[in-house]
Design an enzyme around this catalytic site. Sequence first.
Site, PDB file in Angstrom:
ATOM      1  N   THR A 151       3.488   3.557  -6.876  1.00 23.10           N
ATOM      2  CA  THR A 151       3.417   4.047  -5.507  1.00 23.10           C
ATOM      3  C   THR A 151       2.767   5.417  -5.561  1.00 23.10           C
ATOM      4  O   THR A 151       2.251   5.830  -6.610  1.00 23.10           O
ATOM      5  CB  THR A 151       4.818   4.097  -4.847  1.00 23.10           C
ATOM      6  N   ILE A 171       0.856  -1.179   0.000  1.00 21.83           N
ATOM      7  CA  ILE A 171       0.000   0.000   0.000  1.00 21.83           C
ATOM      8  C   ILE A 171       0.894   1.231   0.000  1.00 21.83           C
ATOM      9  O   ILE A 171       1.788   1.363   0.824  1.00 21.83           O
ATOM     10  CB  ILE A 171      -0.922   0.025   1.239  1.00 21.83           C
ATOM     11  N   CYS A 172       0.684   2.129  -0.955  1.00 24.14           N
ATOM     12  CA  CYS A 172       1.389   3.404  -1.023  1.00 24.14           C
ATOM     13  C   CYS A 172       2.907   3.198  -0.997  1.00 24.14           C
ATOM     14  O   CYS A 172       3.450   2.447  -1.800  1.00 24.14           O
ATOM     15  CB  CYS A 172       0.902   4.299   0.117  1.00 24.14           C
ATOM     16  N   THR A 173       3.600   3.814  -0.031  1.00 28.14           N
ATOM     17  CA  THR A 173       5.058   3.735   0.005  1.00 28.14           C
ATOM     18  C   THR A 173       5.568   2.394   0.525  1.00 28.14           C
ATOM     19  O   THR A 173       6.778   2.194   0.621  1.00 28.14           O
ATOM     20  CB  THR A 173       5.647   4.868   0.861  1.00 28.14           C
ATOM     21  N   GLY A 174       4.663   1.475   0.830  1.00 27.63           N
ATOM     22  CA  GLY A 174       5.094   0.115   1.129  1.00 27.63           C
ATOM     23  C   GLY A 174       5.858  -0.497  -0.027  1.00 27.63           C
ATOM     24  O   GLY A 174       6.620  -1.454   0.147  1.00 27.63           O
TER      25      GLY A 174
END
Length: 332
Positions: free
Chosen positions: A127, A107-110
């Site tokens: 991202t 998720i996102c910056t994961g």
Amino acid sequence: MRPSEHSVGVLVFDGMKMLDLSGPAEVFSEANRYGAHYRLTLVSVGGSAVSSSIGVRVPVDADAADAPAFDTLLVVGGDEVPRRPVDADLAAAARTLASRAGRVASICTGAFVLGAAGLLDGRRATTHWQHTELLARRCPTARVEPDALFVRDGSLYTSAGVTAGIDLALALVEQEHGPDLTRSVARSLVVYMQRAGGQSQFSASLRGPVPQTPVLRQIQDAVQADPTADHSLQALAARVRVSPRHLTRMFRTELDTTPMRYVELIRFDMAKALLDAGHNATEAAARSGFPSYESLRRAFARHLGISPTKYRRRFGTTGPGVAVSEGLSAIR
């Protein structure tokens, strides 16, 4: 564990974005109300509770080192993740958990955690729009797609900023349970089952890098100062005293675009800002230099995949008299 149960492991860490966890978790929880059987397990390096982005301590269920194999592994993001190298222990935990998981998602910056674990090598990924260029530099063999809300590459999934985790979770639910159950989940949560357009509709600007060549900066300043003026190729070339062919070559060399596409991007940015401020689409077209609403509509379709009117409803000012909602009927 019941045969129909689907285990979801979520790798969390200090500073994680709370919505990266709560958004997908709510989707899976809501899906259970309609007949699905998702079981969430939160894991961290060392098994300790973690601090979230809003200061709330989040307890975990297990140490990542002792966690079982999961059907789905989710790796959340955090605001600090792109700003420094990913902790080696966190990257190692992601790599180990992913090796045993049926599918892996960030998720996102994961995505930066997956990248540090070597899981994006040679893969398509995305991202948050603010960090796509940095992710591409950190993971040079990955093919980063800056406008996607989420990207699937085999059993690997990456998603854009925060709420795109909800879009991704809905897509994962649809894989297991089909569109009917997933549509019920989306309606219950009052979200779109599939949003139109990519994440560039949320970004501040499409203009790209500022020109370094004085001639090109002169053109940029002229268009921004008066977007409604004549900015044809011939007019631009005459303004900076070069031939149209040479000017086109300069744009290609430095910005990898043409003069006319660059002019359109500046006008498009201005139109977007006017819509954000509450102007209607016809006014935005006229003030930003588009010859008609139809030409602005075509530009929005090319760059965002939605119409100016729909963009205004989603992102325009919330001041009095301005429509800001498409209504529940659009979701139902």
